[in-house]
Enzyme design. Structure first.
Site, PDB file in Angstrom:
ATOM      1  N   ASN A 140     -12.925   4.752   0.216  1.00 46.40           N
ATOM      2  CA  ASN A 140     -12.454   5.787   1.137  1.00 46.40           C
ATOM      3  C   ASN A 140     -13.558   6.267   2.074  1.00 46.40           C
ATOM      4  O   ASN A 140     -13.298   6.667   3.210  1.00 46.40           O
ATOM      5  CB  ASN A 140     -11.927   6.996   0.352  1.00 46.40           C
ATOM      6  CG  ASN A 140     -10.608   6.690  -0.322  1.00 46.40           C
ATOM      7  OD1 ASN A 140      -9.767   6.008   0.251  1.00 46.40           O
ATOM      8  ND2 ASN A 140     -10.422   7.192  -1.535  1.00 46.40           N
ATOM      9  N   ASP A 145      -8.634  10.652  -5.696  1.00 44.74           N
ATOM     10  CA  ASP A 145      -9.544  10.331  -6.810  1.00 44.74           C
ATOM     11  C   ASP A 145     -10.046  11.641  -7.428  1.00 44.74           C
ATOM     12  O   ASP A 145     -10.165  11.755  -8.654  1.00 44.74           O
ATOM     13  CB  ASP A 145     -10.772   9.565  -6.308  1.00 44.74           C
ATOM     14  CG  ASP A 145     -10.437   8.272  -5.607  1.00 44.74           C
ATOM     15  OD1 ASP A 145     -10.573   7.207  -6.207  1.00 44.74           O
ATOM     16  OD2 ASP A 145     -10.027   8.333  -4.427  1.00 44.74           O
ATOM     17  N   HIS A 189      -1.832   9.358  -5.473  1.00 46.00           N
ATOM     18  CA  HIS A 189      -1.863   7.988  -6.017  1.00 46.00           C
ATOM     19  C   HIS A 189      -2.735   7.856  -7.274  1.00 46.00           C
ATOM     20  O   HIS A 189      -2.325   7.270  -8.270  1.00 46.00           O
ATOM     21  CB  HIS A 189      -2.444   7.024  -4.979  1.00 46.00           C
ATOM     22  CG  HIS A 189      -1.771   7.028  -3.648  1.00 46.00           C
ATOM     23  ND1 HIS A 189      -0.614   6.346  -3.398  1.00 46.00           N
ATOM     24  CD2 HIS A 189      -2.107   7.634  -2.471  1.00 46.00           C
ATOM     25  CE1 HIS A 189      -0.266   6.494  -2.135  1.00 46.00           C
ATOM     26  NE2 HIS A 189      -1.148   7.280  -1.552  1.00 46.00           N
ATOM     27  N   ASP A 190      -3.966   8.376  -7.150  1.00 42.44           N
ATOM     28  CA  ASP A 190      -4.955   8.050  -8.182  1.00 42.44           C
ATOM     29  C   ASP A 190      -4.774   8.819  -9.485  1.00 42.44           C
ATOM     30  O   ASP A 190      -5.430   8.506 -10.491  1.00 42.44           O
ATOM     31  CB  ASP A 190      -6.373   8.273  -7.630  1.00 42.44           C
ATOM     32  CG  ASP A 190      -6.702   7.265  -6.542  1.00 42.44           C
ATOM     33  OD1 ASP A 190      -6.011   6.238  -6.452  1.00 42.44           O
ATOM     34  OD2 ASP A 190      -7.665   7.508  -5.785  1.00 42.44           O
ATOM     35  N   PHE A 225      -4.193  -0.166   0.444  1.00 41.37           N
ATOM     36  CA  PHE A 225      -5.600   0.023   0.823  1.00 41.37           C
ATOM     37  C   PHE A 225      -6.604  -0.573  -0.178  1.00 41.37           C
ATOM     38  O   PHE A 225      -7.457  -1.376   0.209  1.00 41.37           O
ATOM     39  CB  PHE A 225      -5.889   1.522   1.026  1.00 41.37           C
ATOM     40  CG  PHE A 225      -7.314   1.822   1.382  1.00 41.37           C
ATOM     41  CD1 PHE A 225      -7.773   1.672   2.678  1.00 41.37           C
ATOM     42  CD2 PHE A 225      -8.220   2.246   0.408  1.00 41.37           C
ATOM     43  CE1 PHE A 225      -9.104   1.937   3.012  1.00 41.37           C
ATOM     44  CE2 PHE A 225      -9.541   2.508   0.729  1.00 41.37           C
ATOM     45  CZ  PHE A 225      -9.980   2.356   2.026  1.00 41.37           C
ATOM     46  N   ASN A 226      -6.557  -0.167  -1.444  1.00 46.47           N
ATOM     47  CA  ASN A 226      -7.603  -0.582  -2.401  1.00 46.47           C
ATOM     48  C   ASN A 226      -7.694  -2.104  -2.509  1.00 46.47           C
ATOM     49  O   ASN A 226      -8.777  -2.662  -2.667  1.00 46.47           O
ATOM     50  CB  ASN A 226      -7.336  -0.005  -3.800  1.00 46.47           C
ATOM     51  CG  ASN A 226      -7.583   1.486  -3.862  1.00 46.47           C
ATOM     52  OD1 ASN A 226      -8.310   2.036  -3.034  1.00 46.47           O
ATOM     53  ND2 ASN A 226      -6.963   2.150  -4.824  1.00 46.47           N
ATOM     54  N   ASP A 240     -13.542   5.984  -5.882  1.00 42.36           N
ATOM     55  CA  ASP A 240     -14.134   6.164  -4.546  1.00 42.36           C
ATOM     56  C   ASP A 240     -13.726   7.531  -3.961  1.00 42.36           C
ATOM     57  O   ASP A 240     -13.036   7.583  -2.953  1.00 42.36           O
ATOM     58  CB  ASP A 240     -13.709   5.014  -3.602  1.00 42.36           C
ATOM     59  CG  ASP A 240     -12.206   4.937  -3.390  1.00 42.36           C
ATOM     60  OD1 ASP A 240     -11.439   5.456  -4.233  1.00 42.36           O
ATOM     61  OD2 ASP A 240     -11.773   4.368  -2.354  1.00 42.36           O
ATOM     62  N   THR A 299      -9.628   3.400  -9.504  1.00 42.93           N
ATOM     63  CA  THR A 299      -8.840   4.018  -8.430  1.00 42.93           C
ATOM     64  C   THR A 299      -9.451   3.754  -7.053  1.00 42.93           C
ATOM     65  O   THR A 299      -9.194   4.501  -6.107  1.00 42.93           O
ATOM     66  CB  THR A 299      -8.655   5.540  -8.682  1.00 42.93           C
ATOM     67  OG1 THR A 299      -9.931   6.162  -8.715  1.00 42.93           O
ATOM     68  CG2 THR A 299      -7.916   5.805  -9.976  1.00 42.93           C
TER      69      THR A 299
HETATM   70  C1  BDR Z   1      -5.391   4.403  -2.395  1.00 40.08           C
HETATM   71  O1  BDR Z   1      -6.235   4.297  -1.265  1.00 40.08           O
HETATM   72  C2  BDR Z   1      -7.106   5.390  -1.205  1.00 40.08           C
HETATM   73  O2  BDR Z   1      -7.143   5.930   0.077  1.00 40.08           O
HETATM   74  C3  BDR Z   1      -6.630   6.393  -2.220  1.00 40.08           C
HETATM   75  O3  BDR Z   1      -7.750   7.076  -2.785  1.00 40.08           O
HETATM   76  C4  BDR Z   1      -5.906   5.560  -3.228  1.00 40.08           C
HETATM   77  O4  BDR Z   1      -6.795   5.065  -4.216  1.00 40.08           O
HETATM   78  C5  BDR Z   1      -3.959   4.539  -1.911  1.00 40.08           C
HETATM   79  O5  BDR Z   1      -3.591   3.415  -1.165  1.00 40.08           O
HETATM   80 CA    CA Z   2      -9.090   6.002  -4.472  1.00 38.61          CA
END
Ligand code: BDR
Ligand code: CA
Length: 323
Positions: free
Chosen positions: A41, A16, A241-242, A168-169, A11, A127
Site C-alpha cells: 500500500n 491492515d 478486507h484485511d 491489488f495484493n 503492508d 494481508t
Molecule cells: C487489499 O489491497 C490493499 O489496498 C488492502 O490493504 C488490502 O490488503 C485489497 O485489495
Molecule cells: Ca493490506
C-alpha cells in the site's frame, strides 16, 4: 486449549491496521509471534513504521521485521490514493518506543519457523503482496512443513479491483503469489468475493469516529478516510478486507467457501494478476484440493464482531493515552 501460533505479514495500510486492532483485541486466543512488513500500500519505510506504531498503540507487544521493498519482478505499485500519503488515512499514531528487529523479515520468518519444536507449526496471516513469503519458500523450502496454513487476503474467484479481474495484493506481485500457490501449503484465500461483503456502513463509521473510545475512534477515522477518498463513497460503505483472515480464524461459521486449487496469471496481458480457482472437484483427487476459497460471509455478524472487538480493545487502552 493451545493457542494458534501466528505470524502476520502485512503492508499497513488502513485495513491492515484495523485488522491488527482486531487481532490485538483477541490476543487471548492467538499467540502472535511477530509482524513482518512488505511493500504494498505504501513504501517499505512507511508500512514498516506504521506496523511498529500501530502494533504498539493497540498493545501488541511483538517484534516487527522489515521485509521486501518491492515485488520479485516488477516495480512497486503503491495505493496512496486509497490509504493516503502516510498509508494510514492521514491518521497519526504516537511514535512507537520500540524499534524494528535487526533481521530482514524473510530471515525473521525462517528463524521463527526453525525454532519450533517437532510438533509445532505456525499459521501465516498475510494481508499484503506475497513477496516475503515467496522469498522464504524459495530460499528455505524445507520450512514448508512448519507452516500449518497461510490465510491470506488477496485475489478473487470473480472480478478484480485494480483491473477487471485482478485484486491489488496479487496484482502487485503475481510471481510471488504463484510461488506460494504452487508450494503445496494449505491456503485459505479471503479474496474480493468475500471481503467486499465485509464492510462497515457509513453510519457505523461515523459512530466509531464520534466515540470517545481510542481504538474505535482511530479505526473509524482511518475507515472514514477511505470512505471519503475513494469510489466507495458512492456505495456508502467501506470494506475492511484485511480483517477477514482474522475473522475467519475466529469465526469460520460466518463464512462459506469451497475447496479448490489456486493458480495465478503471470503474463503481461490484461489478465495479469488474475487468480484462477479450479472448483472442478471431480477432476482432482481429494488431497490435491489443498486450498479453500471463501465465497460468502454473514455481513451483520462480521460488523458486530469487529465493532464489539474495537470497543473492547479501546476500553482496555483507556488511561494509557490522552483522549
Ligand atoms: C487489499 O489491497 C490493499 O489496498 C488492502 O490493504 C488490502 O490488503 C485489497 O485489495
Ligand atoms: Ca493490506
Amino acid at each position: 486449549m493451545e493457542k494458534r501460533r501466528i505470524i502476520v505479514d502485512c503492508d499497513p495500510g488502513v485495513d491492515d491496521a484495523i485488522a491488527l486492532a482486531y487481532a490485538a483485541a483477541n490476543q487471548d486466543k492467538f499467540q502472535i509471534l511477530g509482524i513482518t512488513s512488505v511493500s504494498g500500500n505504501q513504501s517499505i519505510e512507511k508500512v514498516t513504521r506504521n506496523a511498529l506504531n500501530v502494533a504498539e498503540y493497540f498493545g501488541l507487544d511483538v517484534p516487527v521485521a522489515r521485509g521486501m521493498e518491492g515485488p520479485l519482478v516488477k516495480e512497486p505499485l503503491l495505493a496512496r490514493e486509497i490509504h493516503g500519503e502516510n498509508g494510514l488515512g492521514q491518521c497519526e499514531f504516537p511514535e512507537a518506543s520500540g524499534t524494528v528487529v535487526k533481521e530482514h523479515a524473510v530471515l525473521f520468518l525462517y528463524k521463527k519457523l526453525v525454532e519450533l519444536s517437532k510438533k509445532e507449526k505456525i499459521t501465516i496471516v498475510a494481508t499484503g503482496p506475497l513477496t516475503n513469503i515467496a522469498m522464504l519458500l524459495k530460499l528455505f523450502p524445507e520450512v514448508k512443513e512448519k507452516i500449518l496454513e497461510i490465510v491470506f487476503m488477496g485475489g478473487a474467484a470473480m472480478g478484480g479491483n485494480v483491473t477487471p479481474s485482478a485484486e491489488f495484493n496479487i496484482y502487485v506481485d503475481p510471481e510471488a503469489a504463484s510461488i506460494v500457490f504452487m508450494s503445496g501449503i494449505p491456503l485459505v484465500m479471503c479474496g474480493l468475493d468475500v471481503t467486499l461483503k465485509c464492510t462497515l456502513k457509513r453510519n457505523q463509521v461515523m459512530k466509531l469516529c464520534q466515540s470517545g473510545n481510542p481504538a474505535a475512534k482511530i479505526c473509524g477515522d482511518m475507515a472514514g478516510f477511505v470512505l471519503e477518498n475513494t469510489s466507495t463513497k458512492y456505495r456508502g460503505e467501506v470494506s475492511v478486507h484485511d480483517a477477514v483472515p482474522w475473522m475467519y480464524l475466529l469465526h469460520p461459521e460466518i463464512f462459506t467457501g469451497k475447496r479448490t486449487i489456486l493458480s495465478v496469471e503471470c503474463s503481461d496481458g490484461q489478465a495479469r494478476g488474475t487468480t484462477v480457482c479450479d472448483l472442478r472437484w471431480w477432476n482432482h483427487d481429494e488431497e490435491e484440493l489443498n486450498s479453500i476459497v471463501l465465497l460468502d460471509a454473514d455481513q451483520e455478524r462480521f460488523q458486530e464482531y469487529l465493532i464489539t472487538a474495537l470497543y473492547e480493545l479501546g476500553e482496555s487502552m483507556k488511561g494509557k493515552y490522552k483522549e
